[in-house]
Write a protein that holds these residues in place. Structure first.
Motif, short mmCIF file in Angstrom:
data_model
loop_
_atom_site.label_atom_id
_atom_site.label_comp_id
_atom_site.label_asym_id
_atom_site.label_seq_id
_atom_site.Cartn_x
_atom_site.Cartn_y
_atom_site.Cartn_z
N THR A 130 -10.83 18.05 10.50
CA THR A 130 -10.11 17.00 11.21
C THR A 130 -9.74 15.88 10.24
O THR A 130 -10.51 15.56 9.33
N VAL A 131 -8.57 15.29 10.46
CA VAL A 131 -8.10 14.18 9.64
C VAL A 131 -7.96 12.94 10.52
O VAL A 131 -7.46 13.01 11.64
N LEU A 132 -8.40 11.80 9.99
CA LEU A 132 -8.14 10.50 10.60
C LEU A 132 -7.09 9.80 9.77
O LEU A 132 -7.27 9.61 8.56
N THR A 133 -5.98 9.43 10.40
CA THR A 133 -4.94 8.69 9.70
C THR A 133 -4.50 7.53 10.57
O THR A 133 -4.94 7.39 11.72
N PHE A 134 -3.64 6.67 10.03
CA PHE A 134 -3.32 5.41 10.68
C PHE A 134 -1.82 5.25 10.87
O PHE A 134 -1.02 5.71 10.06
N GLU A 135 -1.44 4.61 11.96
CA GLU A 135 -0.04 4.34 12.25
C GLU A 135 0.06 2.95 12.90
O GLU A 135 -0.54 2.73 13.94
N PRO A 136 0.77 2.01 12.26
CA PRO A 136 1.51 2.17 11.01
C PRO A 136 0.58 2.16 9.80
O PRO A 136 -0.64 2.02 9.95
N HIS A 137 1.16 2.33 8.62
CA HIS A 137 0.40 2.18 7.38
C HIS A 137 -0.22 0.77 7.36
O HIS A 137 0.45 -0.21 7.73
N PRO A 138 -1.49 0.64 6.99
CA PRO A 138 -2.12 -0.68 7.00
C PRO A 138 -1.33 -1.76 6.27
O PRO A 138 -1.28 -2.91 6.72
N ARG A 139 -0.68 -1.41 5.18
CA ARG A 139 0.09 -2.43 4.45
C ARG A 139 1.33 -2.86 5.23
O ARG A 139 1.83 -3.97 5.05
N GLU A 140 1.83 -1.99 6.11
CA GLU A 140 2.94 -2.38 6.98
C GLU A 140 2.47 -3.40 8.00
O GLU A 140 3.25 -4.27 8.43
N PHE A 141 1.22 -3.30 8.41
CA PHE A 141 0.66 -4.26 9.38
C PHE A 141 0.39 -5.61 8.71
O PHE A 141 0.76 -6.66 9.24
N PHE A 142 -0.28 -5.58 7.55
CA PHE A 142 -0.70 -6.83 6.92
C PHE A 142 0.44 -7.56 6.23
O PHE A 142 0.47 -8.80 6.21
N ALA A 143 1.37 -6.84 5.62
CA ALA A 143 2.45 -7.48 4.86
C ALA A 143 3.73 -6.67 4.99
O ALA A 143 4.16 -6.01 4.05
N PRO A 144 4.36 -6.71 6.18
CA PRO A 144 5.54 -5.86 6.40
C PRO A 144 6.67 -6.13 5.43
O PRO A 144 7.43 -5.22 5.08
N GLU A 145 6.79 -7.38 4.96
CA GLU A 145 7.89 -7.71 4.06
C GLU A 145 7.73 -7.10 2.67
O GLU A 145 8.70 -6.95 1.92
N SER A 146 6.51 -6.73 2.31
CA SER A 146 6.28 -6.15 0.98
C SER A 146 5.64 -4.77 1.05
O SER A 146 5.12 -4.27 0.05
N ALA A 147 5.68 -4.15 2.22
CA ALA A 147 5.07 -2.82 2.39
C ALA A 147 5.82 -1.79 1.57
O ALA A 147 7.03 -1.89 1.38
N PRO A 148 5.12 -0.78 1.07
CA PRO A 148 5.79 0.25 0.28
C PRO A 148 6.71 1.11 1.15
O PRO A 148 6.52 1.20 2.37
N ALA A 149 7.69 1.71 0.53
CA ALA A 149 8.58 2.62 1.25
C ALA A 149 7.77 3.78 1.81
O ALA A 149 6.87 4.30 1.14
#
Length: 306
Positions: free
Chosen positions: A48-67
């Motif tokens: 089993t895999v645990l993953t996140f949506e959205p990417h944590p960096r999109e949550f904390f800093a959407p203006e500088s989140a990676p592509a």
């Protein structure tokens, strides 16, 4: 594949678990999943895999989140191809971000996922303030009844395989290096939709896919192979970008398939980017755009030796 959303209700049975963002599902992720599958077979539990949506960096800093390298659907498809049978998608929101490391272990890993064995990457941190690490997981496992192992980095010719490395390769137009890090060509997929039919006016009918990767990891004109329309991939040429010549503002993937005239509206296709031909650019008029598209088609055919 079984997909669970959130951890408020526990999974049906205990699991062997790997945790990560798995953006792009590159060779490092594939090695982690292989280790997961071996441990699951040994313990006779579901990998089993645990993953996140959205990417944590999109949550904390959407203006500088990676592509984004992969949409959620693409990620799940790639994980299925790697042999994952269950995925829990944890919404990364304010409540989740506020969990302490101990709360994450007890609420998500133990209650929600009923973890018996956990595998993490060597750089994994978790919990509010990123205070959780391998040592904390080991101590908690001894107390709560699960074991933990860490997997080291996967190296390729002296380079650590990472999603960041894939993004750098794509941004530089080095599709061959991106494919080496991924273990396959870079892929985007989606449903073929009706467009504005400009391609037909220019003499090159295209299959149009609205792209959810924002920002785009790359743009330009590419030689591509398209899967989902037959027994083997079909060659073509594609433009990925906003189409500045026609005043576009939203990312669009336009694919012209060579020697192909079927109606494929509504089909779900995968587009493999195998070679970059040029950057996207604005042309002064439609005649200049039409001439360049013709030249692009010739260059892509030459790449495929057609």
């Amino acid at each position: 594949m079984r997909v669970f959303r959130g951890h408020s209700r526990p999974v049906p049975a205990s699991v062997v678990l790997a945790i990560g963002n798995f953006d792009g599902v590159h060779l490092g992720h594939a090695a982690l999943v292989k280790q997961l599958a071996e441990a699951a077979a040994r313990l006779q539990l579901a990998p089993t895999v645990l993953t996140f949506e959205p990417h944590p960096r999109e949550f904390f800093a959407p203006e500088s989140a990676p592509a984004r390298l992969s949409t959620l659907r693409e990620k799940l498809e790639l994980l299925t191809d790697c042999g994952v049978s269950q995925v829990m998608i944890s919404p990364f929101n304010a409540a989740f971000a506020a969990l302490t490391a101990d709360q994450f272990i007890e609420q998500v890993l133990v209650r929600g996922l009923r973890v018996r064995h956990l595998i993490i990457g060597d750089d994994f941190r978790f919990g509010r303030g990123r205070t959780g690490d391998f040592a904390l997981l080991q101590a908690a496992g001894q107390r709560l009844g699960f074991t933990v192992e860490a997997m080291g980095s996967v190296m390729l010719d002296g380079e650590r395989v990472s999603s960041s490395g894939v993004r750098r390769a794509l941004a530089a137009g080095d599709m061959a290096h991106a494919a080496r890090l991924l273990g396959r060509p870079y892929i985007m997929d989606g449903q073929v939709t009706h467009g504005d039919k400009i391609g037909r006016q220019l003499g090159f009918a295209t299959a149009n896919l609205r792209i959810k990767h924002n920002p785009l990891p790359m743009s330009g004109v590419f030689a591509v192979e398209v899967g989902g329309l037959g027994d083997s991939p079909l060659p073509g040429v594609a433009n990925l970008g906003i189409r500045p010549t026609v005043g576009g503002t939203r990312p669009l993937l336009e694919v012209h398939l060579f020697d192909f005239d079927r109606d494929i509206y509504g089909a779900h296709i995968s587009v493999r980017f195998v070679h970059k031909l040029r950057a996207e650019q604005r042309f002064p008029n439609f005649d200049a755009l039409k001439a360049q598209i013709a030249a692009d088609a010739v260059a892509a055919r030459a790449f495929f030796k057609l």
